[in-house]
Design an enzyme around this catalytic site. Structure first.
Site, mmCIF file in Angstrom:
data_model
loop_
_atom_site.group_PDB
_atom_site.id
_atom_site.type_symbol
_atom_site.label_atom_id
_atom_site.label_comp_id
_atom_site.label_asym_id
_atom_site.label_seq_id
_atom_site.Cartn_x
_atom_site.Cartn_y
_atom_site.Cartn_z
ATOM 1 N N GLN A 156 -7.470 -2.157 4.624
ATOM 2 C CA GLN A 156 -6.504 -1.348 3.870
ATOM 3 C C GLN A 156 -7.191 -0.665 2.677
ATOM 4 O O GLN A 156 -6.695 0.336 2.169
ATOM 5 C CB GLN A 156 -5.355 -2.239 3.389
ATOM 6 C CG GLN A 156 -4.281 -1.518 2.621
ATOM 7 C CD GLN A 156 -3.050 -2.391 2.418
ATOM 8 O OE1 GLN A 156 -2.325 -2.680 3.364
ATOM 9 N NE2 GLN A 156 -2.818 -2.836 1.203
ATOM 10 N N SER A 204 0.827 -1.215 0.000
ATOM 11 C CA SER A 204 0.000 0.000 0.000
ATOM 12 C C SER A 204 0.859 1.261 0.000
ATOM 13 O O SER A 204 0.341 2.377 -0.020
ATOM 14 C CB SER A 204 -0.943 0.011 1.209
ATOM 15 O OG SER A 204 -0.213 -0.103 2.415
ATOM 16 N N LYS A 220 -16.907 26.616 -30.583
ATOM 17 C CA LYS A 220 -17.355 26.111 -29.293
ATOM 18 C C LYS A 220 -16.643 26.731 -28.093
ATOM 19 O O LYS A 220 -15.469 27.024 -28.134
ATOM 20 C CB LYS A 220 -17.154 24.579 -29.223
ATOM 21 C CG LYS A 220 -18.072 23.773 -30.099
ATOM 22 C CD LYS A 220 -19.548 23.954 -29.784
ATOM 23 C CE LYS A 220 -19.917 23.393 -28.428
ATOM 24 N NZ LYS A 220 -19.777 21.931 -28.405
ATOM 25 N N TYR A 279 -9.327 -6.291 13.262
ATOM 26 C CA TYR A 279 -8.669 -5.853 12.029
ATOM 27 C C TYR A 279 -8.666 -6.989 11.004
ATOM 28 O O TYR A 279 -8.423 -8.160 11.329
ATOM 29 C CB TYR A 279 -7.214 -5.415 12.296
ATOM 30 C CG TYR A 279 -6.520 -4.979 11.007
ATOM 31 C CD1 TYR A 279 -6.687 -3.694 10.517
ATOM 32 C CD2 TYR A 279 -5.763 -5.885 10.268
ATOM 33 C CE1 TYR A 279 -6.101 -3.311 9.319
ATOM 34 C CE2 TYR A 279 -5.172 -5.503 9.067
ATOM 35 C CZ TYR A 279 -5.348 -4.221 8.599
ATOM 36 O OH TYR A 279 -4.781 -3.839 7.410
ATOM 37 N N ASN A 335 -16.874 25.495 -24.068
ATOM 38 C CA ASN A 335 -17.532 24.449 -23.292
ATOM 39 C C ASN A 335 -17.332 24.603 -21.782
ATOM 40 O O ASN A 335 -16.269 25.026 -21.333
ATOM 41 C CB ASN A 335 -17.012 23.073 -23.730
ATOM 42 C CG ASN A 335 -17.382 22.750 -25.165
ATOM 43 O OD1 ASN A 335 -18.442 23.145 -25.646
ATOM 44 N ND2 ASN A 335 -16.501 22.048 -25.854
ATOM 45 N N GLU A 339 -19.168 20.336 -15.994
ATOM 46 C CA GLU A 339 -19.504 18.949 -16.347
ATOM 47 C C GLU A 339 -18.747 17.953 -15.483
ATOM 48 O O GLU A 339 -19.291 16.921 -15.079
ATOM 49 C CB GLU A 339 -19.181 18.696 -17.822
ATOM 50 C CG GLU A 339 -20.085 19.473 -18.765
ATOM 51 C CD GLU A 339 -19.542 19.415 -20.192
ATOM 52 O OE1 GLU A 339 -19.949 18.516 -20.933
ATOM 53 O OE2 GLU A 339 -18.708 20.270 -20.558
ATOM 54 N N SER A 398 -13.077 23.509 -28.470
ATOM 55 C CA SER A 398 -13.208 22.212 -29.127
ATOM 56 C C SER A 398 -12.060 22.035 -30.114
ATOM 57 O O SER A 398 -11.626 22.996 -30.754
ATOM 58 C CB SER A 398 -14.545 22.158 -29.874
ATOM 59 O OG SER A 398 -14.504 21.167 -30.884
ATOM 60 N N THR A 424 -39.806 24.917 -11.620
ATOM 61 C CA THR A 424 -40.113 23.600 -11.067
ATOM 62 C C THR A 424 -40.321 22.697 -12.273
ATOM 63 O O THR A 424 -40.837 23.146 -13.304
ATOM 64 C CB THR A 424 -41.384 23.598 -10.196
ATOM 65 O OG1 THR A 424 -42.505 23.950 -11.015
ATOM 66 C CG2 THR A 424 -41.292 24.599 -9.045
ATOM 67 N N HIS A 425 -39.878 21.468 -12.171
ATOM 68 C CA HIS A 425 -39.944 20.533 -13.308
ATOM 69 C C HIS A 425 -39.191 21.092 -14.521
ATOM 70 O O HIS A 425 -39.522 20.754 -15.649
ATOM 71 C CB HIS A 425 -41.396 20.210 -13.686
ATOM 72 C CG HIS A 425 -42.270 19.865 -12.524
ATOM 73 N ND1 HIS A 425 -42.438 18.583 -12.057
ATOM 74 C CD2 HIS A 425 -43.005 20.659 -11.683
ATOM 75 C CE1 HIS A 425 -43.247 18.588 -11.014
ATOM 76 N NE2 HIS A 425 -43.597 19.840 -10.755
ATOM 77 N N LYS A 458 -8.235 3.390 2.227
ATOM 78 C CA LYS A 458 -7.419 4.588 1.979
ATOM 79 C C LYS A 458 -7.600 5.220 0.607
ATOM 80 O O LYS A 458 -7.781 6.440 0.494
ATOM 81 C CB LYS A 458 -5.955 4.273 2.219
ATOM 82 C CG LYS A 458 -5.658 4.132 3.688
ATOM 83 C CD LYS A 458 -4.276 3.615 3.948
ATOM 84 C CE LYS A 458 -4.257 2.894 5.269
ATOM 85 N NZ LYS A 458 -5.135 1.683 5.299
HETATM 86 N N1 ARG Z 1 -1.217 -1.172 5.491
HETATM 87 C C1 ARG Z 1 -2.097 -1.768 6.436
HETATM 88 C C2 ARG Z 1 -3.461 -1.079 6.363
HETATM 89 O O1 ARG Z 1 -3.530 -0.041 5.812
HETATM 90 C C3 ARG Z 1 -1.539 -1.608 7.788
HETATM 91 C C4 ARG Z 1 -2.006 -2.620 8.763
HETATM 92 C C5 ARG Z 1 -1.481 -3.947 8.449
HETATM 93 N N2 ARG Z 1 -1.712 -4.829 9.531
HETATM 94 C C6 ARG Z 1 -1.558 -6.120 9.425
HETATM 95 N N3 ARG Z 1 -1.811 -6.832 10.453
HETATM 96 N N4 ARG Z 1 -1.234 -6.672 8.274
HETATM 97 O O2 ARG Z 1 -4.452 -1.581 6.808
#
Ligand code: ARG
Length: 460
Positions: A322, A23, A283, A317, A285, A290, A277, A155-156, A325
């Protein structure tokens, strides 16, 4: 390759495992929060008598150096750095030696990552609220500049009654106030420290979660270690808040797309905030508008994706967590970009006053006022509605201007025709919170006050 868990393992990790589980590429942005969390943990270890003063000094110095290296871009990652937490601890141990190897005492990445992510989320929620308020100030400025300009309210998507342009702009402003409110409420609930929960069950060492919580400026420490490491409600709530904010920005975007079309012609966008464009030379835009509309879909997706991730997880956990994130980081990035771009787009746009007012000056938009005029003279509203409705139908069917029919009607006459003069109807919207100049003047003042109060709440 040496992993954090090498003692239990005879062999090293497979390449595919690392590639799939890493990660680091995205969680590097938690580095400042990880360092803050680690410093608090070191202080806690000193108070618990696990690190002495010299050891703590060595670890603090190493944490500072890691911070400097990361900031300067000189930090060298190695293949076993699966996440930012691993990388920081590895480097601290390289720099500080044996005291560095004590850093992770009583701590798991499970409480560590939850701590870092809460610190990050707490900060970012405030940043987004701050940027919303900056956008609200742009809206307020446009509303003040709009003066007595009016346009059709719909409205509408059918023309309904004239409203002041400032009233229309402020309607979006109030939706954003609710967003600020929600973000701050989410921030308050996220403001609980999970540090000291360990992997899942706390520690046999004399750690004090309340002490580290206080050091980190959290309002409280966790009550239950399993909940502390397994809970991602704060991420889900943040994603909801950002998705709803995205929906509000999308609705603003949709109106800008409509208003800037030749069909409406209510607004001219600044060249700097429009695109051309590649093929069609004429054009211009509204791409920002959008994308504000389009990216709301992505924000909603981040929320639903995380909810699906969470729904089947047993305590506590699981590595699935993970997955919190990337959606969270992207949602923050996207709303901040959208708020900046829309603030620029709105502040530089020029309303086409004549087009707006001409569209609102259709006598049919005054039909309700005619009915209410009859009500003021004693006619039940349902009857008045029928009288005016019949006149409108007659006017359309026989191509006779409505004012002629009003003038000739026994219950209406010339006094009522005066209501059809351009700009009269909107000035008659006098009820509190209504679309005319009197209530809008009051509304402008309360919106201004609201923004100022929210600024203080964001800082506080
Ligand atoms: N990179 C992991 C996460 O974001 C950290 C925690 C990992 N913990 C473990 N027991 N593998 O969740």
């Amino acid at each position: 390759m040496t992993t954090l868990w090498h003692g239990r393992f005879a062999g090293g990790p497979a390449e595919e495992l690392l590639a799939y589980t890493v990660s680091l590429p995205y969680d590097q942005r938690l580095a400042p929060d990880d360092l803050v969390g680690s410093r608090a943990h070191v202080k806690g270890l000193v108070r618990a008598g696990i690190l002495d003063g010299d050891e703590a000094a060595a670890v603090f110095a190493a944490l500072d150096q890691v911070g400097d290296e990361l900031a300067a871009g000189t930090f060298t990652f190695v293949p076993s750095d699966e996440d930012i937490h691993t990388a920081v601890e590895r480097r601290v141990t390289e720099i500080a030696g044996p005291p560095g190897a004590k850093l992770h005492t009583g701590r798991s990445r499970n409480d560590q990552v939850a701590t870092g992510l809460r610190l990050y989320t707490r900060r970012m929620l405030g940043d987004v609220a701050d940027r919303i308020i900056a956008f609200q100030e742009v809206i307020l400025g446009s509303a003040e500049a709009a003066g007595d300009v009016y346009l059709p309210g719909y409205t509408h998507l059918q023309r309904a009654q004239p409203v002041l342009l400032s009233h229309h702009l402020l309607a979006h402003g109030w939706a954003l106030s609710r967003d600020v409110d929600r973000l701050l409420a989410t921030r308050a609930r996220a403001n609980v420290s999970p540090l000291g929960a360990g992997a899942l069950a706390g520690s046999s060492l004399p750690l004090d979660p309340h002490g580290v919580a206080a050091d980190l400026g959290f309002a409280a420490a966790f009550e239950n270690s399993l909940d502390a490491v397994g809970d991602r409600d704060f991420v889900a709530e943040a994603l909801f808040d950002l998705a709803l904010l995205g929906v509000h920005l999308s609705r603003i975007g949709e109106e800008i797309v409509l208003w800037s079309s030749e069909e409406f012609g209510f607004v001219t966008l600044d060249d700097g905030y429009s695109t051309g464009s590649s093929m069609l030379p004429q054009k211009k835009n509204p791409d920002i508008a959008e994308l504000a509309r389009g990216r709301a879909g992505r924000l909603i997706g981040h929320l639903t994706g995380l909810m699906a991730t969470l729904k089947g997880l047993p305590l506590a956990y699981n590595r699935d967590l993970q997955e919190d994130k990337e959606p969270l980081f992207d949602a923050f990035d996207q709303v901040l970009l959208a708020l900046g771009a829309l603030a620029g787009l709105v502040s530089t746009a020029t309303p086409s006053v004549e087009r707006m007012q001409a569209a609102a000056d259709s006598p049919y938009l005054v039909a309700t006022d005619l009915a209410e005029w009859l009500v003021e003279r004693g006619m039940p509203f349902r009857d008045a509605h029928a009288v005016v409705g019949a006149l409108v139908r007659d006017s359309i069917d026989r191509h006779v201007p409505l004012d002629e029919l009003v003038a000739g009607h026994p219950d209406l006459g010339d006094d009522a025709v005066a209501l059809l003069e351009p700009g009269v109807a909107v000035r008659r919207r006098r009820s509190p919170g209504g679309a005319g100049p009197d209530p809008v003047a009051i509304q402008l003042e309360s919106f201004r006050e609201r923004i100022e109060a929210d600024r203080l709440r964001v800082e506080g």
